[in-house]
Design an enzyme around this catalytic site. Structure first.
Site, PDB file in Angstrom:
ATOM      1  N   PRO A   2       0.836  -1.488  -0.072  1.00 46.39           N
ATOM      2  CA  PRO A   2      -0.044  -0.185  -0.016  1.00 46.39           C
ATOM      3  C   PRO A   2       0.985   1.262  -0.002  1.00 46.39           C
ATOM      4  O   PRO A   2       1.224   1.888   1.050  1.00 46.39           O
ATOM      5  CB  PRO A   2      -0.839  -0.164   1.251  1.00 46.39           C
ATOM      6  CG  PRO A   2      -0.489  -1.283   2.012  1.00 46.39           C
ATOM      7  CD  PRO A   2       0.859  -1.854   1.458  1.00 46.39           C
ATOM      8  N   GLU A   3       0.944   1.843  -1.105  1.00 45.88           N
ATOM      9  CA  GLU A   3       1.157   3.416  -1.064  1.00 45.88           C
ATOM     10  C   GLU A   3       0.116   4.017  -1.938  1.00 45.88           C
ATOM     11  O   GLU A   3      -0.951   3.137  -1.932  1.00 45.88           O
ATOM     12  CB  GLU A   3       2.421   3.824  -2.123  1.00 45.88           C
ATOM     13  CG  GLU A   3       3.877   2.922  -1.204  1.00 45.88           C
ATOM     14  CD  GLU A   3       5.084   3.554  -1.876  1.00 45.88           C
ATOM     15  OE1 GLU A   3       5.161   4.559  -2.163  1.00 45.88           O
ATOM     16  OE2 GLU A   3       5.908   2.867  -1.727  1.00 45.88           O
ATOM     17  N   LYS A  52      -2.916   8.143   1.771  1.00 49.13           N
ATOM     18  CA  LYS A  52      -2.942   6.389   2.045  1.00 49.13           C
ATOM     19  C   LYS A  52      -4.272   6.222   2.978  1.00 49.13           C
ATOM     20  O   LYS A  52      -4.411   5.228   3.331  1.00 49.13           O
ATOM     21  CB  LYS A  52      -2.032   5.992   2.856  1.00 49.13           C
ATOM     22  CG  LYS A  52      -0.480   6.242   2.025  1.00 49.13           C
ATOM     23  CD  LYS A  52       0.915   5.728   2.715  1.00 49.13           C
ATOM     24  CE  LYS A  52       1.981   6.249   1.946  1.00 49.13           C
ATOM     25  NZ  LYS A  52       3.235   6.258   2.817  1.00 49.13           N
ATOM     26  N   ARG A 127      -4.200  17.148   8.222  1.00 48.59           N
ATOM     27  CA  ARG A 127      -2.994  16.798   8.449  1.00 48.59           C
ATOM     28  C   ARG A 127      -2.015  16.422   7.004  1.00 48.59           C
ATOM     29  O   ARG A 127      -0.819  16.377   7.137  1.00 48.59           O
ATOM     30  CB  ARG A 127      -2.658  15.848   9.573  1.00 48.59           C
ATOM     31  CG  ARG A 127      -2.687  16.319  10.874  1.00 48.59           C
ATOM     32  CD  ARG A 127      -2.558  15.051  11.765  1.00 48.59           C
ATOM     33  NE  ARG A 127      -3.493  14.565  12.142  1.00 48.59           N
ATOM     34  CZ  ARG A 127      -3.793  13.326  12.043  1.00 48.59           C
ATOM     35  NH1 ARG A 127      -3.055  12.411  11.405  1.00 48.59           N
ATOM     36  NH2 ARG A 127      -5.104  12.631  12.350  1.00 48.59           N
ATOM     37  N   ASN A 168       7.815   4.457   0.679  1.00 49.82           N
ATOM     38  CA  ASN A 168       9.332   4.330   0.426  1.00 49.82           C
ATOM     39  C   ASN A 168       9.963   3.806  -1.115  1.00 49.82           C
ATOM     40  O   ASN A 168      10.839   4.238  -1.640  1.00 49.82           O
ATOM     41  CB  ASN A 168       9.936   3.101   1.364  1.00 49.82           C
ATOM     42  CG  ASN A 168      11.413   3.239   1.388  1.00 49.82           C
ATOM     43  OD1 ASN A 168      11.956   4.283   1.466  1.00 49.82           O
ATOM     44  ND2 ASN A 168      11.862   2.281   2.105  1.00 49.82           N
ATOM     45  N   ARG A 264      14.049   5.146   7.031  1.00 47.47           N
ATOM     46  CA  ARG A 264      14.036   3.998   6.294  1.00 47.47           C
ATOM     47  C   ARG A 264      14.991   3.987   5.161  1.00 47.47           C
ATOM     48  O   ARG A 264      15.326   5.321   4.697  1.00 47.47           O
ATOM     49  CB  ARG A 264      12.737   3.999   5.594  1.00 47.47           C
ATOM     50  CG  ARG A 264      11.525   4.046   6.386  1.00 47.47           C
ATOM     51  CD  ARG A 264      10.153   3.853   5.737  1.00 47.47           C
ATOM     52  NE  ARG A 264       9.566   2.372   5.911  1.00 47.47           N
ATOM     53  CZ  ARG A 264       8.918   2.239   6.910  1.00 47.47           C
ATOM     54  NH1 ARG A 264       8.657   3.005   8.037  1.00 47.47           N
ATOM     55  NH2 ARG A 264       8.361   0.855   7.096  1.00 47.47           N
TER      56      ARG A 264
END
Length: 274
Positions: A2-3, A52, A127, A168, A264
DNA sequence: GTGGGATGGGCAA
DNA sequence: TGCCCCTCCCACA
């Protein structure tokens, strides 16, 4: 996997069979029993994807059409499975099962699966930075967030309040295609570079939605030369990504390196992204 | 069968 | 910054 592309693709796939339908809701795993009970026999009015996050807008039948919003975030392990009726028995730990007259949707392993108020939904949206997959979102919103900090651009692209939906894999691919060193301070980026990051992000995420998984190799992007295009067949021809966890650079043949940014590993080509 | 990762993210230290 | 959680799946015994 999941991106942002996964989330928008899920919304796109689920809308035709679910929106407008009255659903039967259950939690085979048991961890969302109260929520499922509240959703049972409600009508799904719409599905919104942002970054997301997914928001499912329901209207309850009883309770005079009171609206309820279901908030879902897949996190690392979450996934949807869709079936025709009759569905197979739940596979693994199914947090939520939604059933209509023709389709069944199973959700397992989400980071977030909760009923939220309108205020809480707004707070989540507030946000988030601009989402390249949402129409009318602009590069200038990204530029504003990058302009005032020396934090490395590689770390900033993982921050969902800077740009929503990039994870990522995409951050490495975006910076590789833009030929930008992930360690560069964000405020050192030129306006043209920021615009380019935005254009690349949108093109890659759109391709991901279309294909249903992350593929960045050979995506056509305005103003970007495709690395390795026209290279002889052979090594690495089957690759789906350029930099993420790759052994060598398709442009210069040098070794791909990685550096920890935003907690990461960020993969990049030290020679091409200097 | 077991163990370790994984494209996320929140939390305590 | 490092832990921990969520669940699935693969490589390896």
């Amino acid at each position: 996997m999941p991106e942002g592309h996964t989330i928008h693709r899920a919304a796109q796939d689920q809308r035709p069979s679910l929106v407008g339908e009255v659903v039967r809701a259950s939690s085979p795993q048991g961890r969302f029993e109260a929520g499922a009970k509240a959703l049972d026999q409600a009508r799904l009015d719409g599905i919104d994807a942002r970054g997301k996050h997914l928001f499912y807008r329901f209207t309850t039948r009883r309770g005079r059409g009171r609206p309820i919003v279901l908030h879902v975030h897949l996190g690392l392990a979450g996934r949807f499975r869709s079936f025709k009726v009759p569905p197979p028995p739940p596979r693994g730990a199914v947090r939520l099962r939604l059933v209509t007259s023709s389709r069944v949707l199973d959700l397992s392993g989400p980071l977030v699966c909760e009923l939220v108020s309108d205020e809480a939904r707004e707070a989540v949206l507030d946000r988030l930075g601009p989402d390249p997959l949402v129409p009318n979102q602009r590069a200038s919103a990204l530029a504003a967030r990058l302009g005032r900090t020396k934090i490395a651009i590689g770390a900033m692209l993982l921050d969902q309040s800077v740009i929503a939906g990039v994870g990522n894999v995409y951050r490495a691919e975006i910076l590789y295609l833009a030929r930008i060193d992930p360690r560069r301070p964000s405020s050192s980026l030129l306006p043209d570079e920021v615009r380019q990051l935005w254009v690349i992000a949108r093109a890659l995420l759109r391709a991901g939605v279309e294909v249903g998984r992350i593929v960045t190799v050979d995506v056509a992007i305005p103003g970007i030369e495709r690395p390795g295009a026209g290279a002889p067949a052979g090594r690495g021809r089957h690759r789906r990504v350029y930099a993420y966890k790759q052994p060598y650079c398709r442009r210069c043949g040098g070794l791909i390196d990685h550096v920890k940014l935003g907690g990461r590993p960020c993969y990049f080509c030290p020679r091409c992204q200097a």
